[in-house]
Design an enzyme around this catalytic site. Sequence first.
Site, short mmCIF file in Angstrom:
data_model
loop_
_atom_site.label_atom_id
_atom_site.label_comp_id
_atom_site.label_asym_id
_atom_site.label_seq_id
_atom_site.Cartn_x
_atom_site.Cartn_y
_atom_site.Cartn_z
N SER A 126 36.41 28.86 56.04
CA SER A 126 37.60 28.27 55.43
C SER A 126 38.68 29.32 55.26
O SER A 126 39.88 29.05 55.49
CB SER A 126 37.27 27.69 54.05
OG SER A 126 36.27 26.73 54.16
N THR A 147 29.85 29.82 48.40
CA THR A 147 28.91 29.43 49.46
C THR A 147 27.50 29.71 48.97
O THR A 147 27.23 30.80 48.44
CB THR A 147 29.11 30.17 50.79
OG1 THR A 147 27.94 29.97 51.61
CG2 THR A 147 29.30 31.67 50.64
N ASP A 149 25.21 30.32 50.83
CA ASP A 149 24.65 31.32 51.75
C ASP A 149 24.89 32.75 51.26
O ASP A 149 24.21 33.68 51.71
CB ASP A 149 25.26 31.17 53.15
CG ASP A 149 25.11 29.76 53.71
OD1 ASP A 149 24.22 29.04 53.24
OD2 ASP A 149 25.88 29.39 54.61
N ARG A 193 23.11 29.70 56.45
CA ARG A 193 23.57 29.72 57.83
C ARG A 193 23.79 31.17 58.26
O ARG A 193 24.78 31.78 57.88
CB ARG A 193 24.85 28.88 57.97
CG ARG A 193 25.17 28.55 59.40
CD ARG A 193 26.14 27.39 59.50
NE ARG A 193 27.21 27.50 58.53
CZ ARG A 193 27.93 26.48 58.11
NH1 ARG A 193 27.67 25.27 58.53
NH2 ARG A 193 28.89 26.66 57.25
N GLU A 244 16.60 28.76 57.33
CA GLU A 244 16.81 27.80 58.42
C GLU A 244 17.29 28.45 59.72
O GLU A 244 17.06 27.92 60.81
CB GLU A 244 17.83 26.74 57.98
CG GLU A 244 19.20 27.35 57.66
CD GLU A 244 20.26 26.35 57.26
OE1 GLU A 244 19.97 25.14 57.19
OE2 GLU A 244 21.39 26.79 56.99
N ARG A 285 1.36 22.34 55.05
CA ARG A 285 2.38 21.32 54.81
C ARG A 285 3.74 21.98 54.74
O ARG A 285 3.85 23.13 54.31
CB ARG A 285 2.11 20.57 53.50
CG ARG A 285 0.85 19.73 53.52
CD ARG A 285 1.00 18.51 54.42
NE ARG A 285 -0.15 17.62 54.33
CZ ARG A 285 -1.24 17.70 55.08
NH1 ARG A 285 -1.34 18.66 56.00
NH2 ARG A 285 -2.23 16.85 54.94
N GLN A 293 19.68 21.95 47.57
CA GLN A 293 20.13 23.28 47.12
C GLN A 293 21.61 23.31 46.78
O GLN A 293 22.09 24.24 46.13
CB GLN A 293 19.87 24.32 48.23
CG GLN A 293 18.41 24.53 48.50
CD GLN A 293 18.16 25.08 49.90
OE1 GLN A 293 17.98 26.27 50.06
NE2 GLN A 293 18.14 24.22 50.90
O1 F6P Z 1 27.16 26.94 54.58
C1 F6P Z 1 26.49 26.17 53.64
C2 F6P Z 1 25.44 25.32 54.28
O2 F6P Z 1 24.79 24.61 53.25
C3 F6P Z 1 24.45 26.07 55.16
O3 F6P Z 1 23.47 26.74 54.39
C4 F6P Z 1 23.93 24.93 56.00
O4 F6P Z 1 23.44 25.40 57.23
C5 F6P Z 1 25.14 24.08 56.21
O5 F6P Z 1 26.02 24.36 55.15
C6 F6P Z 1 24.87 22.61 56.26
O6 F6P Z 1 26.06 21.96 56.55
P1 F6P Z 1 26.26 20.40 56.40
O7 F6P Z 1 26.78 20.16 55.00
O8 F6P Z 1 27.27 20.07 57.42
O9 F6P Z 1 24.95 19.72 56.59
#
Ligand code: F6P
Length: 368
Positions: A126, A147, A149, A193, A244, A285, A293
């Site tokens: 952004s 964020t 992240d 991310r 992820e 599992r 989150q």
């Molecule tokens: O950047 C924040 C985030 O939550 C990342 O951790 C994740 O990969 C992404 O956004 C998910 O984006 P969306 O809201 O488009 O599913």
Amino acid sequence: MSTSTAGSPPKTIGLLTSGGDCAGLNAVIRAVVSRAVQGYGWRVIGIRQGTAGLLQRPLLTEKLDLSLATVNILRLGGTVLGTTNRGDPFAFPMPDGSLKDRSDEVIDGVRALGLDALIGVGGDGSFMILRRLAQQGGINLVGIPKTIDNDVGTTESSVGYHTAVTVATEALDRLQPTAASHDRVMVLEVMGRDAGHIALAAGIAGGADVILIPEIPYRMEVVAAHIDRLRRHGRNFALVIVAEAVPDLTGRQVRQRQAFGRTTYGGIGHILGEAITELTGAETRVTVLGHVQRGGQPTWDDRLVASAFGVHAVDLIGEGRFDRMVAWQNRQVVDVPLAEAMRAPQQVDPAGALVRTARGLGISLGDD
Ligand code: F6P
């Protein structure tokens, strides 16, 4: 106490939230409105849906006054202004599939609102867009980092990060007893991310046995050997947390197709779960925590950081200091040039203190 200069007309400032939402955004909004209206006697215009609200005609805006800055908004998840994490105005996806530069429309929108300054709450993506718009349109911009992240440079903390770590830690707290009851390996996939901050912090706080992050390449045999070792020493369960953005066993990112031609990370947890079962024979599992989150009540520390950021951002405008971002450094709010904050994303330092902590605790990072 108002610090407005006698005789000078009150300023009008704009406020927008941009990119993925997170907990603590409403605490930022409350802080900005409180400081601007009470402290300076200014008008605050909220722009809805990030820059998308400036592309609409009529513009999607609302006047934000002290009635909004009640204590209750402080506790609310999400953003009352709405947000968007798609639709870059410099390459806006059009219905015919083409990309169009609509930046002038956004800038015209800002001009039509008569803004003296704009506060943008966002992450590095952004800020990239907002700064370009500010330079092109002569907009007085101040940034507030948010964020989950936590990958914005120059700030130790971005709004939303603490809440995400708290949720991920609680997930491990809840997974441990059920794992132990069933003699299982539990894999928890968390967001982030391209940065492993959530996985690393929650993994340490939540007692994970294995933490996998994109900054440290892993080998599946190492992960399996660690779990085997735990089992040989009498442990009947194991907790694995994976960010992820960790690639699969062939080194490829695991992504899900989404609407508007976009993809998001997701699915590495299941791939690891299957590999763990195959290599160790353990029942496994997988839990994918996802947007849990991001939503919900902000933790106290996100509210604190959000409040300090909001007040400081307004004070920067009061001092006429623009193209800056508020940041958290050495236990307090400071400000830095936006360009410096955007220079490089802040990933986990593989040789950093928290990685050393994890290794010191005997947690496997999958590499040795
Ligand atoms: O950047 C924040 C985030 O939550 C990342 O951790 C994740 O990969 C992404 O956004 C998910 O984006 P969306 O809201 O488009 O599913």
